[in-house]
Motif scaffolding. Structure first.
Motif, PDB file in Angstrom:
ATOM      1  N   PRO A  31     -78.769  41.444  20.680  1.00 60.85           N
ATOM      2  CA  PRO A  31     -79.969  40.713  20.269  1.00 60.85           C
ATOM      3  C   PRO A  31     -79.725  39.654  19.196  1.00 60.85           C
ATOM      4  O   PRO A  31     -80.367  38.596  19.228  1.00 60.85           O
ATOM      5  CB  PRO A  31     -80.924  41.799  19.776  1.00 60.85           C
ATOM      6  N   SER A  59     -86.267  37.036  17.708  1.00 54.07           N
ATOM      7  CA  SER A  59     -85.310  38.065  17.295  1.00 54.07           C
ATOM      8  C   SER A  59     -85.972  39.435  17.214  1.00 54.07           C
ATOM      9  O   SER A  59     -85.425  40.425  17.718  1.00 54.07           O
ATOM     10  CB  SER A  59     -84.694  37.691  15.945  1.00 54.07           C
ATOM     11  N   THR A  62     -86.647  40.702  20.695  1.00 54.09           N
ATOM     12  CA  THR A  62     -85.402  41.025  21.387  1.00 54.09           C
ATOM     13  C   THR A  62     -84.788  42.310  20.847  1.00 54.09           C
ATOM     14  O   THR A  62     -84.248  43.115  21.609  1.00 54.09           O
ATOM     15  CB  THR A  62     -84.415  39.846  21.277  1.00 54.09           C
ATOM     16  N   HIS A  63     -84.899  42.537  19.543  1.00 53.82           N
ATOM     17  CA  HIS A  63     -84.396  43.786  18.961  1.00 53.82           C
ATOM     18  C   HIS A  63     -85.185  45.002  19.459  1.00 53.82           C
ATOM     19  O   HIS A  63     -84.661  46.114  19.478  1.00 53.82           O
ATOM     20  CB  HIS A  63     -84.420  43.721  17.430  1.00 53.82           C
ATOM     21  N   LEU A  66     -84.192  44.689  23.977  1.00 52.30           N
ATOM     22  CA  LEU A  66     -82.862  44.541  24.573  1.00 52.30           C
ATOM     23  C   LEU A  66     -81.989  45.783  24.437  1.00 52.30           C
ATOM     24  O   LEU A  66     -81.399  46.204  25.436  1.00 52.30           O
ATOM     25  CB  LEU A  66     -82.146  43.312  24.001  1.00 52.30           C
TER      26      LEU A  66
END
Length: 134
Positions: A31, A59, A62-63, A66
């Motif tokens: 990420p 971010s 995505t953290h 992902l």
């Protein structure tokens, strides 16, 4: 036959490297590296319509999704077309194919990219699922 300048060919190759990096970081669930591909003020709309404004929001999202999100899944990205809006701005049409345990999911992202300090960055991106693969 369309002839492409050496400069345009080099820029397209650099753009394709960014798209390949997107593929790599997704498949390897990275990420931080994914977020680093975006401009600080980028806009990202996910395949499910979630709107994210700025690298920080991209971010954070995505953290959340992902790590573990690619379990038993791989994705490939293929640049289908590059339209240079200006020499330092390009609209990039991508074919995205997810191979999952349940089959294949196809997407058709549009990446608007800007070149800053010699580096192409994702700037305004829209991911779209394809309902009919035909």
């Amino acid at each position: 036959m369309i002839f492409m300048s050496t400069t345009a060919a080099a820029e397209i190759a650099a753009i394709k490297q960014v798209v390949a990096a997107v593929e790599h970081v997704q498949n390897h669930e990275l990420p931080d590296e994914f977020a680093a591909l975006f401009r600080a003020d980028a806009i990202w709309t996910t395949g499910h319509g979630k709107r994210l404004f700025g690298r920080g929001a991209i971010s954070a999202f995505t953290h959340q999704v992902l790590p573990g999100g690619m379990q038993d899944t791989t994705v490939t990205f293929e640049v289908e077309h590059v339209l240079f809006i200006r020499p330092d701005v390009a609209a990039v049409k991508v074919r995205q194919v997810y191979q999952t345990a349940h089959g294949t999911d196809v997407g058709t992202p549009l990446f608007v990219m800007a070149k800053e300090d010699g580096r192409w960055l994702l700037t305004a991106c829209q991911n779209t699922s394809v309902i009919d693969n035909g």
